[in-house]
Scaffold this motif. Structure first.
Motif, PDB file in Angstrom:
ATOM      1  N   LEU A  52       0.841  -1.193   0.000  1.00  0.00           N
ATOM      2  CA  LEU A  52       0.000   0.000   0.000  1.00  0.00           C
ATOM      3  C   LEU A  52       0.883   1.252   0.000  1.00  0.00           C
ATOM      4  N   ASP A  53       0.431   2.282  -0.682  1.00  0.00           N
ATOM      5  CA  ASP A  53       1.149   3.552  -0.806  1.00  0.00           C
ATOM      6  C   ASP A  53       2.435   3.427  -1.616  1.00  0.00           C
ATOM      7  N   SER A  54       2.617   2.305  -2.300  1.00  0.00           N
ATOM      8  CA  SER A  54       3.736   2.142  -3.224  1.00  0.00           C
ATOM      9  C   SER A  54       3.214   2.215  -4.651  1.00  0.00           C
ATOM     10  N   VAL A  55       4.036   2.694  -5.566  1.00  0.00           N
ATOM     11  CA  VAL A  55       3.595   2.775  -6.968  1.00  0.00           C
ATOM     12  C   VAL A  55       3.485   1.389  -7.592  1.00  0.00           C
ATOM     13  N   THR A  56       3.948   0.359  -6.894  1.00  0.00           N
ATOM     14  CA  THR A  56       3.859  -0.999  -7.435  1.00  0.00           C
ATOM     15  C   THR A  56       2.606  -1.745  -6.989  1.00  0.00           C
ATOM     16  N   VAL A  57       1.783  -1.158  -6.127  1.00  0.00           N
ATOM     17  CA  VAL A  57       0.627  -1.870  -5.575  1.00  0.00           C
ATOM     18  C   VAL A  57      -0.245  -2.454  -6.692  1.00  0.00           C
ATOM     19  N   LEU A  58      -0.725  -3.675  -6.473  1.00  0.00           N
ATOM     20  CA  LEU A  58      -1.623  -4.325  -7.435  1.00  0.00           C
ATOM     21  C   LEU A  58      -3.012  -4.427  -6.831  1.00  0.00           C
ATOM     22  N   VAL A  59      -3.978  -3.863  -7.538  1.00  0.00           N
ATOM     23  CA  VAL A  59      -5.384  -3.979  -7.160  1.00  0.00           C
ATOM     24  C   VAL A  59      -6.130  -4.526  -8.362  1.00  0.00           C
ATOM     25  N   ASN A  60      -6.836  -5.621  -8.155  1.00  0.00           N
ATOM     26  CA  ASN A  60      -7.602  -6.235  -9.250  1.00  0.00           C
ATOM     27  C   ASN A  60      -8.753  -7.035  -8.642  1.00  0.00           C
ATOM     28  N   LYS A  61      -9.257  -8.012  -9.361  1.00  0.00           N
ATOM     29  CA  LYS A  61     -10.420  -8.750  -8.875  1.00  0.00           C
ATOM     30  C   LYS A  61     -10.079  -9.845  -7.870  1.00  0.00           C
ATOM     31  N   TYR A  62      -8.801  -9.910  -7.491  1.00  0.00           N
ATOM     32  CA  TYR A  62      -8.375 -10.836  -6.447  1.00  0.00           C
ATOM     33  C   TYR A  62      -7.722 -10.114  -5.270  1.00  0.00           C
ATOM     34  N   ARG A  63      -7.373  -8.843  -5.469  1.00  0.00           N
ATOM     35  CA  ARG A  63      -6.664  -8.079  -4.433  1.00  0.00           C
ATOM     36  C   ARG A  63      -7.370  -6.747  -4.212  1.00  0.00           C
ATOM     37  N   TYR A  64      -7.740  -6.502  -2.954  1.00  0.00           N
ATOM     38  CA  TYR A  64      -8.560  -5.335  -2.641  1.00  0.00           C
ATOM     39  C   TYR A  64      -7.842  -4.380  -1.689  1.00  0.00           C
ATOM     40  N   LEU A  65      -8.392  -3.184  -1.602  1.00  0.00           N
ATOM     41  CA  LEU A  65      -7.919  -2.165  -0.671  1.00  0.00           C
ATOM     42  C   LEU A  65      -8.894  -2.064   0.499  1.00  0.00           C
ATOM     43  N   PRO A  66      -8.405  -1.741   1.691  1.00  0.00           N
ATOM     44  CA  PRO A  66      -9.296  -1.582   2.840  1.00  0.00           C
ATOM     45  C   PRO A  66     -10.329  -0.482   2.583  1.00  0.00           C
ATOM     46  N   LYS A  67     -11.467  -0.630   3.188  1.00  0.00           N
ATOM     47  CA  LYS A  67     -12.557   0.327   2.989  1.00  0.00           C
ATOM     48  C   LYS A  67     -12.147   1.738   3.374  1.00  0.00           C
ATOM     49  N   ASN A  68     -11.341   1.850   4.414  1.00  0.00           N
ATOM     50  CA  ASN A  68     -10.959   3.173   4.917  1.00  0.00           C
ATOM     51  C   ASN A  68      -9.634   3.665   4.340  1.00  0.00           C
ATOM     52  N   TYR A  69      -9.122   2.990   3.320  1.00  0.00           N
ATOM     53  CA  TYR A  69      -7.814   3.364   2.764  1.00  0.00           C
ATOM     54  C   TYR A  69      -7.890   4.619   1.895  1.00  0.00           C
ATOM     55  N   THR A  70      -7.022   5.579   2.202  1.00  0.00           N
ATOM     56  CA  THR A  70      -6.837   6.760   1.371  1.00  0.00           C
ATOM     57  C   THR A  70      -5.338   6.910   1.127  1.00  0.00           C
ATOM     58  N   PRO A  71      -4.911   6.990  -0.120  1.00  0.00           N
ATOM     59  CA  PRO A  71      -3.471   7.111  -0.397  1.00  0.00           C
ATOM     60  C   PRO A  71      -2.887   8.394   0.168  1.00  0.00           C
ATOM     61  N   LYS A  72      -1.613   8.351   0.487  1.00  0.00           N
ATOM     62  CA  LYS A  72      -0.925   9.521   1.022  1.00  0.00           C
ATOM     63  C   LYS A  72      -0.517  10.464  -0.110  1.00  0.00           C
ATOM     64  N   HIS A  73      -0.353  11.722   0.241  1.00  0.00           N
ATOM     65  CA  HIS A  73       0.222  12.729  -0.656  1.00  0.00           C
ATOM     66  C   HIS A  73      -0.569  12.910  -1.950  1.00  0.00           C
ATOM     67  N   LEU A  74      -1.886  13.010  -1.825  1.00  0.00           N
ATOM     68  CA  LEU A  74      -2.707  13.322  -2.995  1.00  0.00           C
ATOM     69  C   LEU A  74      -2.579  14.811  -3.307  1.00  0.00           C
ATOM     70  N   GLU A  75      -2.391  15.120  -4.584  1.00  0.00           N
ATOM     71  CA  GLU A  75      -2.253  16.508  -5.000  1.00  0.00           C
ATOM     72  C   GLU A  75      -3.091  16.774  -6.247  1.00  0.00           C
ATOM     73  N   VAL A  76      -3.564  18.014  -6.364  1.00  0.00           N
ATOM     74  CA  VAL A  76      -4.397  18.402  -7.503  1.00  0.00           C
ATOM     75  C   VAL A  76      -3.533  18.578  -8.745  1.00  0.00           C
ATOM     76  N   ILE A  77      -3.972  17.999  -9.850  1.00  0.00           N
ATOM     77  CA  ILE A  77      -3.298  18.152 -11.136  1.00  0.00           C
ATOM     78  C   ILE A  77      -3.505  19.585 -11.637  1.00  0.00           C
ATOM     79  N   ARG A  78      -2.504  20.134 -12.292  1.00  0.00           N
ATOM     80  CA  ARG A  78      -2.617  21.476 -12.836  1.00  0.00           C
ATOM     81  C   ARG A  78      -3.871  21.620 -13.690  1.00  0.00           C
ATOM     82  N   LYS A  79      -4.538  22.751 -13.565  1.00  0.00           N
ATOM     83  CA  LYS A  79      -5.863  22.933 -14.154  1.00  0.00           C
ATOM     84  C   LYS A  79      -5.905  22.754 -15.658  1.00  0.00           C
TER      85      LYS A  79
END
Length: 262
Positions: A77-104
Motif C-alpha cells: 500500500l502507498d507504493s507505486v507498485t501496488v496491485l489492485v484487481n479482482k483478487y486483491r482489494y484495498l481496505p474500505k478506509n484506505y486513502t493514499p498519502k500525498h494526494l495533489e491536484v493536477i494542474r488545471k
C-alpha cells in the motif's frame, strides 16, 4: 513386432520423464510456490500452449478460480507498485498519502493523484502539447464510497454480470490507489480515445513517463475488464518500460517481480 514394442515402451517412458522434467522446471522460477504445484499442473492442462512462466504467474494471481474468489488484501500500500484487481482489494478506509491536484490545464474538476504520479502526468501532458496534442485527466482518485455508489449505479442499469465487465466493485478499484487516470483529448469522448492522435502518442510514449495502458485489448481474460483505451496506470518509469517491453499485463508482471513469496 518385439522391436517395435520395445521402441514404443522406450518412447512411453521417455515421455513420462519429459513431463516430469517440465513440471519440475517450474521450481526454477523465483516466484514458484510449492503449495500451488497441483494448481499449476491443472492450469497447464487447460492451457497447453502457455509458457511455464505465465502458467505460474497466472495461477499465483488466482486466475484458475473465478474472479472475486479467494481474495486477499493488496500488498505494498502507498507504493507505486501496488496491485489492485479482482483478487486483491484495498481496505474500505484506505486513502493514499500525498494526494495533489493536477494542474488545471490538464485537469477537469480538481482531480487528484498521488504526488509522484501527478508530477509524471503533468510532464506527459506537457510533452504531448509540444506536438499540439491535448491530454487531460477526467477521472483519477476515487474513494471507496464513491466507487460503491458508481458500481451500484451500473448494477442497477445493466445487472451484476455486465457491470463487472467494465466497473470494479468497491475496494477493488485501481482508482482508489490514486495512481490511475482516465484521459480524453478535450474534443472527443473518452470512449473514443482510441481513434485520436493522442491515443497513438500515448501508445508510443506513455511508458517513458511511467504510465501503462492497464486494460489492453485481447487481455480481458486476465484483467477481468473490457479493453479501455483511456485507462492508464502509473507504475514508475523503469517498471512501465519493462512491462511494455515484455508485452505483459500488470497483473502478470506483478506476480513475476513484486509478489511476496509465501
Amino acid at each position: 513386432m518385439k522391436y517395435i514394442f520395445f521402441l514404443l515402451t522406450i518412447l512411453f517412458l521417455l515421455s513420462g520423464c519429459f513431463k516430469k522434467d517440465a513440471t519440475n522446471s517450474w521450481n526454477e522460477l523465483a516466484y514458484f510456490k510449492e503449495k500451488n504445484e497441483k494448481r499449476y499442473e491443472s492450469y497447464q492442462e487447460t492451457h497447453p500452449n502457455l509458457e511455464k512462466d505465465l502458467v505460474v504467474a497466472r495461477v499465483n494471481l488466482g486466475l484458475d478460480s473465478p474472479f472475486y474468489t479467494n481474495t486477499k488484501q493488496a500488498d505494498h500500500l502507498d507504493s507505486v507498485t501496488v496491485l489492485v484487481n479482482k483478487y486483491r482489494y484495498l481496505p474500505k478506509n484506505y486513502t493514499p498519502k500525498h494526494l495533489e491536484v493536477i494542474r488545471k490545464e490538464f485537469n477537469v474538476d480538481q482531480k487528484v493523484l498521488m504526488k509522484e504520479a501527478k508530477e509524471a502526468f503533468e510532464e506527459l501532458c506537457e510533452e504531448a502539447l509540444k506536438g499540439d496534442l491535448h491530454i487531460r485527466a477526467i477521472s483519477t482518485y476515487r474513494s471507496f464510497s464513491y466507487q460503491e455508489n458508481l458500481y451500484q449505479k451500473y448494477v442497477d442499469q445493466d445487472g451484476v454480470i455486465m457491470a463487472d465487465t467494465y466497473s470494479a466493485r468497491p475496494g477493488y478499484s485501481e482508482h482508489q490507489t490514486g495512481l490511475t487516470v482516465d484521459v480524453d483529448n478535450v474534443k472527443t469522448s473518452y470512449t473514443n480515445f482510441e481513434s485520436t492522435k493522442e491515443f497513438e502518442w500515448m501508445q508510443q510514449h506513455s511508458f517513458e513517463f511511467g504510465f501503462i495502458l492497464r486494460y489492453p485489448k485481447g487481455k480481458e481474460e486476465i484483467t477481468g475488464y473490457d479493453y479501455e483505451s483511456w485507462h492508464y496506470r502509473y507504475v514508475g518509469k523503469e517498471t512501465a518500460k519493462d512491462v511494455t517491453k515484455r508485452n505483459l499485463t500488470y497483473d502478470e508482471y506483478y506476480m513475476m517481480f513484486f509478489d511476496q513469496k509465501k
